[in-house]
Design an enzyme around this catalytic site. Structure first.
Site, mmCIF file in Angstrom:
data_model
loop_
_atom_site.group_PDB
_atom_site.id
_atom_site.type_symbol
_atom_site.label_atom_id
_atom_site.label_comp_id
_atom_site.label_asym_id
_atom_site.label_seq_id
_atom_site.Cartn_x
_atom_site.Cartn_y
_atom_site.Cartn_z
ATOM 1 N N ASP A 65 -24.205 18.139 -10.728
ATOM 2 C CA ASP A 65 -25.200 17.443 -11.541
ATOM 3 C C ASP A 65 -26.466 18.281 -11.722
ATOM 4 O O ASP A 65 -26.987 18.872 -10.766
ATOM 5 C CB ASP A 65 -25.566 16.103 -10.908
ATOM 6 C CG ASP A 65 -24.459 15.062 -11.055
ATOM 7 O OD1 ASP A 65 -23.630 15.213 -11.965
ATOM 8 O OD2 ASP A 65 -24.438 14.113 -10.242
ATOM 9 N N HIS A 88 -17.806 17.653 -8.740
ATOM 10 C CA HIS A 88 -17.024 16.437 -8.933
ATOM 11 C C HIS A 88 -16.467 16.379 -10.347
ATOM 12 O O HIS A 88 -16.898 17.105 -11.252
ATOM 13 C CB HIS A 88 -17.827 15.181 -8.599
ATOM 14 C CG HIS A 88 -19.100 15.021 -9.362
ATOM 15 N ND1 HIS A 88 -20.244 15.756 -9.098
ATOM 16 C CD2 HIS A 88 -19.434 14.210 -10.399
ATOM 17 C CE1 HIS A 88 -21.216 15.396 -9.918
ATOM 18 N NE2 HIS A 88 -20.743 14.465 -10.735
ATOM 19 N N ARG A 122 -25.616 5.281 -11.839
ATOM 20 C CA ARG A 122 -25.878 6.350 -10.875
ATOM 21 C C ARG A 122 -27.373 6.533 -10.697
ATOM 22 O O ARG A 122 -28.139 6.451 -11.661
ATOM 23 C CB ARG A 122 -25.267 7.661 -11.377
ATOM 24 C CG ARG A 122 -25.366 8.830 -10.388
ATOM 25 C CD ARG A 122 -24.907 10.122 -11.028
ATOM 26 N NE ARG A 122 -25.857 10.598 -12.027
ATOM 27 C CZ ARG A 122 -25.569 11.495 -12.969
ATOM 28 N NH1 ARG A 122 -24.340 11.978 -13.073
ATOM 29 N NH2 ARG A 122 -26.497 11.882 -13.838
ATOM 30 N N HIS A 138 -18.059 19.810 -12.248
ATOM 31 C CA HIS A 138 -19.458 20.128 -12.456
ATOM 32 C C HIS A 138 -20.306 19.718 -11.259
ATOM 33 O O HIS A 138 -19.877 18.946 -10.403
ATOM 34 C CB HIS A 138 -19.985 19.441 -13.726
ATOM 35 C CG HIS A 138 -19.997 17.949 -13.662
ATOM 36 N ND1 HIS A 138 -18.854 17.182 -13.771
ATOM 37 C CD2 HIS A 138 -21.020 17.063 -13.514
ATOM 38 C CE1 HIS A 138 -19.156 15.907 -13.692
ATOM 39 N NE2 HIS A 138 -20.475 15.801 -13.531
#
Length: 310
Positions: A138, A286, A301, A136
């Site tokens: 983000d 990722h 994150r 995917h």
């Protein structure tokens, strides 16, 4: 003397198998066309992959970045797409301060927070399974998806828990010419609901439907800093291609999604305490490998606000 070949030998496979990946050489071009390799003055990247991924040594992320160091790190990010830092002793505040050199930090209402609104915290354990094991990009459900993200692990499992990244410019470079011609100029719809529906509270999704309606992005975006053409659809959030019937859209998306699966376009990173990753969300996909259950894996994150793809 001529030899008559049986049909199964004489007939060659299709140029592009339906959803498959052909063997053979790949075009592995790390830099944009016309850009030459240049040495770095403040650090020496250690490549972990042919086209993507490099470790950066000698940089302390707990210290403020000088303009010269930030400029070199940005060049490294553009050239390697994901940077890795080992043996860092940083706090959440250090992490946010580092990321803020690249722009405003964004918030995400669908993931639990860390100590601030612009920090997301992923807590995975024997009772809290992971759902990040899908290729995917983000927040492509936003009109302006994130420029990039900085991830640090707070608790590293004793085995497993690697993260993989794929270079989607390399994925685009290796598409057959007829596929590139077919998809250039197409747009696709991105929606947060498919990406979060399987593990989120339905009431949470309902509350944010008006704030995050489906958006359209180009199937192939142009990187705003390097100018490279990058495949920009992903399995988590891309629902369909505009203007195609559902069957044709699904078939083409399955094929395009599978480009991230090619190992030559990937780098795999094994986490240790003190490791940090910084990736360009405009150029990569990722995948967080979910092979550590029932051990704990805790990560934080921060993501940097990006621009609208074109």
């Amino acid at each position: 003397m001529s030899v008559e070949l049986p049909d199964r030998v004489r007939v060659r496979p299709a140029t592009v198998p339906d959803g498959g990946i052909l063997e053979g050489p790949r075009v592995l071009r790390r830099l944009p066309e016309g850009v030459e390799e240049r040495p770095y003055e403040l650090f020496a990247p250690r490549p972990l992959g042919r086209v993507i991924g490099a470790e950066i040594g000698g940089v302390d992320l707990a210290e403020p970045l000088t303009p010269a160091l930030q400029a070199e790190l940005n060049r490294a990010l553009l050239e390697w797409k994901v940077l890795f830092f080992r043996d860092q002793r940083i706090t959440s505040a250090h992490q946010r301060a580092f990321a803020a050199h690249w722009g405003e930090l964004e918030t995400n209402p669908f993931i639990p927070k860390g100590e601030t609104e612009d920090t997301t915290r992923f807590t995975r354990s024997a009772t809290m399974p992971a759902f990040e094991n899908i290729w995917h990009v983000d927040v492509t459900f936003r009109p302006a998806p994130a420029l990039g993200s900085v991830l640090r692990l707070i608790e590293v499992p004793p085995v497993g828990g690697d993260t993989m990244w794929a270079d989607m410019a390399a994925a685009y470079d290796n598409l057959p010419e007829d596929v590139r011609a077919r998809i250039d100029g197409l747009t696709a719809v991105h929606d947060f609901v498919p990406g979060f529906a399987r593990f989120s509270d339905p009431e949470l999704l309902l509350r944010h439907q008006d704030a995050f309606p489906p958006v359209e992005h180009p199937v192939v975006r142009t990187h705003p800093e390097t100018g490279r053409r990058t495949l920009f659809v992903n399995q988590a959030f891309t629902t369909h291609i505009v203007g195609l019937d559902r069957e044709e859209s699904d078939r083409l998306l399955r094929y395009l999604f599978s480009r991230a699966h090619v190992p030559e376009f990937q780098v795999r990173f094994s986490w240790r305490p003190g490791s940090v990753a910084f990736w360009d969300n405009r150029a990569t996909q990722h995948y967080a490998v979910n092979d550590y259950h029932p051990y704990a894996r805790v990560a934080e994150r921060v993501a940097i606000v990006g621009d609208r793809p074109f």
